[in-house]
Design a protein around this motif. Structure first.
Motif, PDB file in Angstrom:
ATOM      1  N   UNK B  41      30.704  68.555  34.407  1.00  0.00           N
ATOM      2  CA  UNK B  41      31.846  68.632  35.325  1.00  0.00           C
ATOM      3  C   UNK B  41      32.005  67.389  36.203  1.00  0.00           C
ATOM      4  N   UNK B  42      30.932  66.819  36.755  1.00  0.00           N
ATOM      5  CA  UNK B  42      31.127  65.611  37.585  1.00  0.00           C
ATOM      6  C   UNK B  42      31.743  64.471  36.775  1.00  0.00           C
ATOM      7  N   UNK B  43      31.415  64.417  35.486  1.00  0.00           N
ATOM      8  CA  UNK B  43      31.974  63.377  34.625  1.00  0.00           C
ATOM      9  C   UNK B  43      33.477  63.614  34.426  1.00  0.00           C
ATOM     10  N   UNK B  44      33.857  64.851  34.172  1.00  0.00           N
ATOM     11  CA  UNK B  44      35.290  65.152  33.996  1.00  0.00           C
ATOM     12  C   UNK B  44      36.053  64.864  35.287  1.00  0.00           C
ATOM     13  N   UNK B  45      35.456  65.242  36.407  1.00  0.00           N
ATOM     14  CA  UNK B  45      36.139  64.965  37.685  1.00  0.00           C
ATOM     15  C   UNK B  45      36.311  63.461  37.891  1.00  0.00           C
ATOM     16  N   UNK B  46      35.291  62.684  37.526  1.00  0.00           N
ATOM     17  CA  UNK B  46      35.413  61.229  37.682  1.00  0.00           C
ATOM     18  C   UNK B  46      36.495  60.671  36.766  1.00  0.00           C
ATOM     19  N   UNK B  47      36.586  61.201  35.542  1.00  0.00           N
ATOM     20  CA  UNK B  47      37.635  60.747  34.628  1.00  0.00           C
ATOM     21  C   UNK B  47      39.009  61.048  35.223  1.00  0.00           C
ATOM     22  N   UNK B  48      39.160  62.241  35.778  1.00  0.00           N
ATOM     23  CA  UNK B  48      40.449  62.615  36.382  1.00  0.00           C
ATOM     24  C   UNK B  48      40.778  61.679  37.541  1.00  0.00           C
ATOM     25  N   UNK B  49      39.806  61.457  38.395  1.00  0.00           N
ATOM     26  CA  UNK B  49      40.034  60.532  39.515  1.00  0.00           C
ATOM     27  C   UNK B  49      40.488  59.172  39.007  1.00  0.00           C
ATOM     28  N   UNK B  50      39.808  58.692  37.977  1.00  0.00           N
ATOM     29  CA  UNK B  50      40.135  57.352  37.485  1.00  0.00           C
ATOM     30  C   UNK B  50      41.525  57.313  36.851  1.00  0.00           C
ATOM     31  N   UNK B  51      41.969  58.427  36.258  1.00  0.00           N
ATOM     32  CA  UNK B  51      43.313  58.463  35.655  1.00  0.00           C
ATOM     33  C   UNK B  51      44.396  58.165  36.682  1.00  0.00           C
ATOM     34  N   UNK B  52      44.180  58.659  37.897  1.00  0.00           N
ATOM     35  CA  UNK B  52      45.229  58.473  38.910  1.00  0.00           C
ATOM     36  C   UNK B  52      45.468  57.000  39.204  1.00  0.00           C
ATOM     37  N   UNK B  53      44.418  56.188  39.073  1.00  0.00           N
ATOM     38  CA  UNK B  53      44.566  54.765  39.387  1.00  0.00           C
ATOM     39  C   UNK B  53      45.503  54.066  38.401  1.00  0.00           C
ATOM     40  N   UNK B  54      45.620  54.632  37.196  1.00  0.00           N
ATOM     41  CA  UNK B  54      46.513  54.036  36.199  1.00  0.00           C
ATOM     42  C   UNK B  54      47.759  54.900  35.975  1.00  0.00           C
ATOM     43  N   UNK B  55      47.954  55.884  36.860  1.00  0.00           N
ATOM     44  CA  UNK B  55      49.146  56.749  36.802  1.00  0.00           C
ATOM     45  C   UNK B  55      49.246  57.529  35.485  1.00  0.00           C
ATOM     46  N   UNK B  56      48.117  57.823  34.874  1.00  0.00           N
ATOM     47  CA  UNK B  56      48.142  58.782  33.770  1.00  0.00           C
ATOM     48  C   UNK B  56      48.275  60.180  34.378  1.00  0.00           C
ATOM     49  N   UNK B  57      49.024  61.050  33.704  1.00  0.00           N
ATOM     50  CA  UNK B  57      49.294  62.340  34.351  1.00  0.00           C
ATOM     51  C   UNK B  57      49.024  63.571  33.490  1.00  0.00           C
ATOM     52  N   UNK B  58      48.450  63.397  32.299  1.00  0.00           N
ATOM     53  CA  UNK B  58      48.063  64.560  31.498  1.00  0.00           C
ATOM     54  C   UNK B  58      46.640  64.355  30.977  1.00  0.00           C
ATOM     55  N   UNK B  59      45.767  65.280  31.321  1.00  0.00           N
ATOM     56  CA  UNK B  59      44.435  65.303  30.720  1.00  0.00           C
ATOM     57  C   UNK B  59      44.501  66.268  29.541  1.00  0.00           C
TER      58      UNK B  59
END
Lengths: 377, 377
Positions: B41-59
């Protein structure tokens, strides 16, 4: 209830259990290098957090080197000009925050200035520290300003880095710039020193400055190998070249930290965790009093091919194999690393569960995981 | 003040600035695969956080596959038996927490069950879902229980995954187990179906189940390539095999997501960021109405050689190159990727500063940094 930890007895009130455990060595270190590549603060904090999981208790911060000088030194503010960029700098407040962050986790920060050999970046802000524009290290031994700057750095250090030791480096000193630069060559003659004596003069003078600021000293092993009997008795000799030096150091009555590069350098990707595990700091040291002079060991994560993108999986899980050797009583250590495999594999999965990017055990350091399998075997 | 974002106008009170910006495509996805390797889970949360920096919006969460079934499904609790271990499972609460964590960052979670071909692990708990013990996929098309389980999963999904789409997979279906297993072969004959018709029957029945739970559907492109005109009009076709399918999909009036593996698969370590950047979803689609049917694109981080130890540096910075193409108006995109190099290198350093282990731009995916240099050039 009573909790034994790090040779101290800690009372934990109202807890229904007892832990009797203490480390074999008091110094259990990990070196990080922020000169070859800058490591952002969140990365350093994550490394510190991960150290606690393996009971490592000293972060050896090799802050500056030839390549860059990222740390703010208020006494000599232009040293900071040697940073790669203004985004790759640590302010005094940053460094103090790292020390405090580490301290809260039971980790001391050992700060290093590696002189006179690994200090080219100092001259970006203060070119007179170089022997000449064309021959830029070691630091100019003939220049009083050199020692003023070292004194200033150590004075500033003493306000930030509260660990009892400071690391003064002293390795890989190529003195050819001293003999080929006319004003230094002249100074050597005037003072009746050859290169080797000048190297000793430099290291001992730096030691005295550190002592004057209340520090005991760590120096890389070349200082011992060249003039060990001249070193301050407050010196800890830091082995790195290979096995065997520890026994000579402690026989001479000095303390030692073991980091032999063939076994405990994390940038050697082909050194396996089994080799990390098997490296015994007390090899050939049988005398009990001498054994106590080996205060511990350190795994070294040199920064040439490391930055925020790959440091965690290059450190872990191999650092944990060394950490077990540094913590566990000798008789309880596995004689055959195969007895450790399952436990270490499980520990690396736990690190992943905690968000630490520890790599698989198989393959070289930071290898990709094998295809399609669970982490917990 | 007014902030334009994702086609919505958002009023930001008392702010002294205006931002006028909106994405070119509404769907800007990143696939993660938690079957080939479990991601903590911490890895998935980090991936989600990092997505926001590039404005990706669907996991796009490719949760289960042949190799393991990590997610708890209350309707059919033994599906969870297909996890690698009890430490490599997501409870319903875990999944809900991930959805909530993502939602707070403006990211939708697209959940996938990849049927009928990629579902071998389902049979660990319910062996009757396999054609036979010796021939374990695709899911048994002749067994009503198969569709009951899919219905149960989608019912449970609808309580957790609130995005309007669910992904039903449908790729790489090798139907040989259906024809070689006597009871299925018999069922095919009785129902007058050949293998290809049975594949279509399966996909369409699964689609109807998803529609009954209020979802629109995403399916991999093989479903379109084989029987596109039969698919629900609420289908989005997910391209992956190569370029060219999008134009056919939108010509038929269906929507499309672009992920062609030769350009946007992150597990292809030899695909450079320049190729990620240059991949144009609207290639050969000139009709404006048809262009609107390409809802976006997705970079895919398949999990065969990825786990918590190396996912971040395999995703970044290449995903950011695709993200710029998905956000920026076509005319403002760089025609020559060399115009992007400096900016993307800077962005990767920013990611490092934020604790995201984005790899260097040079070399293959997740290459080590070059020796001894600053991050910000």
């Amino acid at each position: 209830m009573v909790l034994y930890m790090a040779f101290r007895v800690i009372k934990v009130h109202m807890s229904p259990w007892t832990i009797i455990d203490q480390p074999r060595f008091s110094y259990r270190g990990l070196l990080i290098d922020t000169s070859r590549h800058y490591l952002p603060l969140p990365v350093i904090r994550k490394v510190i957090d991960s150290m606690t999981y393996a009971k490592l208790n000293v972060l050896h911060w090799h802050i500056v080197d030839t390549e860059s000088f990222p740390l703010e030194i208020p006494s000599y503010p232009k040293l900071w000009n040697g940073a790669y960029s203004t985004s790759e700098q640590y302010s005094v407040a940053d460094a103090a925050e790292i020390v405090s962050f580490a301290q809260k986790r039971g980790i001391n920060v050992l700060a290093e200035i590696d002189v006179p050999g690994h200090a080219l970046s100092w001259g970006t802000g203060y070119p007179s520290l170089w022997p000449s524009k064309d021959c830029q290290q070691p630091l100019d031994v003939s220049n009083e300003f050199t020692f003023k700057v070292i004194d200033g750095i150590l004075s500033d250090f003493s306000k930030i880095f509260k660990f009892k030791f400071v690391h003064l480096g002293g390795d890989e000193v190529d003195t050819s710039c001293w003999t080929t630069t006319p004003h230094i060559s002249k100074w050597l003659k005037k003072n009746g020193m050859n290169e080797s004596q000048a190297y000793q003069y430099f290291v001992l003078r730096a030691q005295n400055l550190a002592l004057s600021h209340g520090y005991e000293i760590v120096n890389w092993e070349e200082t011992f190998n060249n003039f060990g009997n001249k070193l301050s008795r407050k010196t800890v000799v830091h082995n790195w070249l290979g096995g065997g030096v520890a026994q000579q150091v402690v026989a001479s009555g000095l303390r030692c930290i073991v980091s032999n590069q063939d076994k405990w350098y994390l940038d050697h990707l082909d050194t396996t965790w089994q080799e990390f595990y098997a490296n015994e700091p007390l090899t050939n040291i049988t005398n009990l009093k001498q054994q106590k002079l080996v205060i511990g060991g350190e795994v070294c994560m040199w920064g040439e091919r490391i930055d925020g993108s790959d440091i965690e999986q290059t450190i872990w899980p191999r650092a944990a194999a060394a950490a077990e050797r540094l913590w566990t009583p000798y008789d309880e250590l596995a004689k055959d690393p195969r007895q450790v495999t399952g436990r270490l594999a499980h520990f690396r999965c736990l690190l992943n569960q905690r968000g630490v990017a520890a790599a698989p055990l198989a393959g070289q350091g930071r290898a990709a995981p094998e295809a399609n399998r669970g982490c917990f075997w």
